[in-house]
Design a protein around this motif. Structure first.
Motif, mmCIF file in Angstrom:
data_model
loop_
_atom_site.group_PDB
_atom_site.id
_atom_site.type_symbol
_atom_site.label_atom_id
_atom_site.label_comp_id
_atom_site.label_asym_id
_atom_site.label_seq_id
_atom_site.Cartn_x
_atom_site.Cartn_y
_atom_site.Cartn_z
ATOM 1 N N HIS A 97 38.013 83.632 -28.108
ATOM 2 C CA HIS A 97 37.925 84.289 -29.414
ATOM 3 C C HIS A 97 36.462 84.672 -29.670
ATOM 4 O O HIS A 97 35.556 83.875 -29.406
ATOM 5 N N PRO A 98 36.199 85.883 -30.189
ATOM 6 C CA PRO A 98 34.813 86.340 -30.377
ATOM 7 C C PRO A 98 33.928 85.389 -31.186
ATOM 8 O O PRO A 98 32.763 85.176 -30.840
ATOM 9 N N GLU A 99 34.463 84.799 -32.219
ATOM 10 C CA GLU A 99 33.683 83.870 -33.040
ATOM 11 C C GLU A 99 33.328 82.602 -32.250
ATOM 12 O O GLU A 99 32.227 82.065 -32.359
ATOM 13 N N HIS A 100 34.264 82.143 -31.432
ATOM 14 C CA HIS A 100 34.015 80.962 -30.605
ATOM 15 C C HIS A 100 33.030 81.291 -29.478
ATOM 16 O O HIS A 100 32.175 80.473 -29.135
ATOM 17 N N LEU A 101 33.126 82.494 -28.914
ATOM 18 C CA LEU A 101 32.166 82.919 -27.886
ATOM 19 C C LEU A 101 30.743 82.914 -28.433
ATOM 20 O O LEU A 101 29.811 82.481 -27.754
ATOM 21 N N LEU A 102 30.565 83.380 -29.662
ATOM 22 C CA LEU A 102 29.251 83.370 -30.301
ATOM 23 C C LEU A 102 28.765 81.934 -30.521
ATOM 24 O O LEU A 102 27.599 81.621 -30.267
ATOM 25 N N ALA A 103 29.656 81.059 -30.953
ATOM 26 C CA ALA A 103 29.287 79.642 -31.149
ATOM 27 C C ALA A 103 28.898 78.999 -29.820
ATOM 28 O O ALA A 103 27.940 78.219 -29.765
ATOM 29 N N GLN A 104 29.612 79.335 -28.749
ATOM 30 C CA GLN A 104 29.272 78.808 -27.426
ATOM 31 C C GLN A 104 27.863 79.257 -27.012
ATOM 32 O O GLN A 104 27.083 78.455 -26.486
#
Length: 98
Positions: free
Chosen positions: A64-71
């Protein structure tokens, strides 16, 4: 059922980390079918356990894009190192008090 085991050695954690961690838990539980999510820190060591109905749900959440950014932020700012393990739960039982 599957479990994701996330272990990390943290750097300096800030207010943005707390907000991001809470949002990732919310996202996992509300949008991707995560069944349960627990996280604890002791000193600089963190471990998070999340339980999932299937591997497809885990992959969808991971990408998910939001999770990719958090990673990305985690790698750059909050985590010195981390590991992820995914395992299938083959047996489960529970004992409750009277």
């Amino acid at each position: 059922m599957f479990i994701v085991i996330f272990r990390a050695t943290t750097r300096e954690l800030d207010a943005e980390y707390s907000v991001t961690a809470a949002r990732m838990r919310e996202l996992a539980m509300q949008e991707f079918g995560c069944l349960d999510f627990h996280s604890v820190c002791e000193g600089r060591e963190e471990i998070s356990l999340s339980y999932w109905p299937d591997e497809a749900s885990i992959r969808a959440w991971k990408n998910h894009p939001e999770h990719l950014l958090a990673q990305q932020r985690g790698r750059e700012r909050w985590y010195e190192s981390y590991s992820v393990e995914i395992a299938q739960v083959s047996r489960q039982y529970q004992v409750t008090g009277k």
